[in-house]
Design a protein around this motif. Structure first.
Motif: not given
Length: 486
Positions: A353-366, A368-371
């Motif tokens: 998690l440290h690596v994949i979450c620190g490599d790029s900015a993920w969408p922060t809106s829930v 966005a994931y629903e869509r």
């Protein structure tokens, strides 16, 4: 004492940060290897182990250190030795035993003669200053791939669960290391290992996540990376939100191989045509969503077991997956599975998690994931609504460093190897990375399924071409290897 990493602190640190390229060794103390006895579960024949104290933050090379452990399977033929071959098995996960694993599965003796094969536990994982997110057994059970979401309500429910995991990571004893446990810094660690071993250049062989690590290594260190082979390739952005979503496509690409095999083996009772086997998948998933198995396993678990079952190919792998399906279908217990020890899973998942979450900015809106889930449930119905589901990364701080993408500036030293049908890293992602490298790269595609090609895939055409490149340095042009039936 627990250390809390506040969002405000990260934002403040990021405000004045410029992207850090491959860091020059100028002004940086040369790391010294501390050779140690390998841990008991790593002590395999021929392996040596060493530790390095490396900068936690490469912008402050004389500041706080993090410990990185690596292994070496040394060449026994000094007359043929060319240098070192850094390796990564994917994940991100532990890699100390990987040189021995490669040897066991058939890494050509000529390659073992030509290189000291190096395995590494990336920072934050395994025996390298391990991370924690203080996960419960239930949280660890879901692993790294999100559960299948049948509707938006399940995405929102999952959002609450992964927000909790993110909060645990940000309040854990390793929280202050979190912003620096990234692929870019792991690549810098690899170059530090090269320097510590006194090598002017290093070659690289990486699979799955290791393909992105190799891309970053070749991009940040074009002058010290020699022959770079990346296998089972993530797209150019690595395991970011779009890279994760591609798993949905990967299952659709790969499942027909299993369906064809199962139809040819009617003794498993899954159908006599590929179409019937596919229909059986959706029937079992729906039944288990409604009523879990005797072991409490639901449709989410069935879909995940199918996904991982497609990593292999051939009679043995497909027979194991078919036996799992048959157990679900007949209400019997699942066949025995091998699982690692809980403490190792804790460190592995937290470090990942440290690596994949620190490599790029993920969408922060829930939302966005629903869509994304709604789209991919239709586009890739077998697994898309899992691959697109929300990850803890949605609630992590903004990365300190700009996402590193493959660069077309540098030597023509990158060779991609790719199965045409791969459940986790489909061909579409490999083509993305191939395009990003431009003339620096060539790609071998292989008419076969499964996750892992060179040595692991047993295709002579591909294996011979990769071995020739590692030994002679003459990179082939783009080519396609036909399927092999033997």
């Amino acid at each position: 004492m627990r250390k809390t990493l506040s969002l405000a602190a990260v934002v403040t640190a990021a405000a004045g940060l410029v992207a850090v390229p491959g860091v020059s060794s100028a002004g940086t103390p040369k790391p010294e290897v501390q050779w140690v006895t390998c841990p008991a579960d790593v002590a395999l024949p021929g392996l040596e182990c060493g530790k390095l104290q490396l900068p936690l933050d490469y912008r402050e090379p004389r500041g706080r250190k993090t410990e990185v452990m690596f292994s070496r399977l040394a060449s026994k033929n000094p007359g043929k030795r060319k240098g070192i071959l850094l390796t990564n098995p994917g994940g991100p996960s532990e890699g100390l035993t990987f040189p021995a694993v490669l040897k066991a599965v058939g890494l050509p003796q000529s390659v073992q003669d030509a290189y000291d094969v190096i395995g590494v536990d990336p920072r934050g994982i395994g025996y390298s200053s391990p991370s924690t997110c203080d996960m419960t057994d239930e949280q660890m059970a879901d692993g790294s791939v999100p559960p299948y979401a049948n509707n938006s309500a399940e995405v929102r429910q999952r959002a609450g669960e992964v927000r909790k995991i993110a909060e645990q990571c940000l309040n854990s004893s390793s929280a202050d290391e979190l912003p620096y446990n990234t692929t870019a810094n792991i690549a810098r660690d690899l170059d530090s290992i090269r320097a510590a071993l006194g090598e002017k250049k290093a070659s690289f062989l990486g699979y799955s996540y290791g393909s992105y690590l190799g891309s970053v290594y070749a991009t940040l260190f074009p002058k010290t990376s020699d022959r770079v082979v990346i296998d089972s390739n993530l797209p150019k952005g690595g395991w970011d939100v779009e890279g994760g979503r591609l798993m949905g496509r990967g299952v659709e690409d790969t499942f027909p191989d299993f369906a064809k095999w199962a139809a040819a083996h009617p003794e498993h009772g899954l159908g006599t045509t590929p179409q019937q086997v596919r229909a059986k998948f959706f029937d079992l998933a729906a039944r288990l969503d409604e009523k879990p198995s005797v072991e409490g396993l639901d449709g989410r678990t069935f879909r995940l077991l199918t996904f991982t079952g497609l990593y292999g190919t051939g009679d043995a792998a497909f027979a194991k997956l078919a036996a799992s399906w048959k157990a679900f279908d007949t209400g019997q217990p699942q066949p025995p599975q091998d699982y690692p020890e809980v403490p190792r899973v804790q460190a592995l998942l937290a470090g990942r998690l440290h690596v994949i979450c620190g490599d790029s900015a993920w969408p922060t809106s829930v939302g966005a994931y629903e869509r994304n889930v709604a789209v991919d449930r239709v586009r890739h119905p077998m697994f898309g609504a899992a691959a697109a589901n929300i990850q803890p990364c949605a609630f992590f701080p903004k990365p300190l460093e700009k996402q590193v993408l493959p660069s077309d500036r540098g030597p023509r030293n990158v060779l991609l190897v790719q199965n045409e049908r791969d459940p986790a890293t489909p061909l579409a992602g490999a083509r993305s990375t191939r395009r990003a490298f431009g003339d620096r790269a060539a790609m071998i595609t292989i008419d076969q399924g499964g996750h892992g090609a060179y040595v692991l895939g047993k295709n002579k055409c591909a294996n011979d071409k990769v071995t020739e490149y590692l030994l002679g340095g003459q990179r082939p042009d783009d080519l396609r290897c036909a399927a092999e039936t033997s």
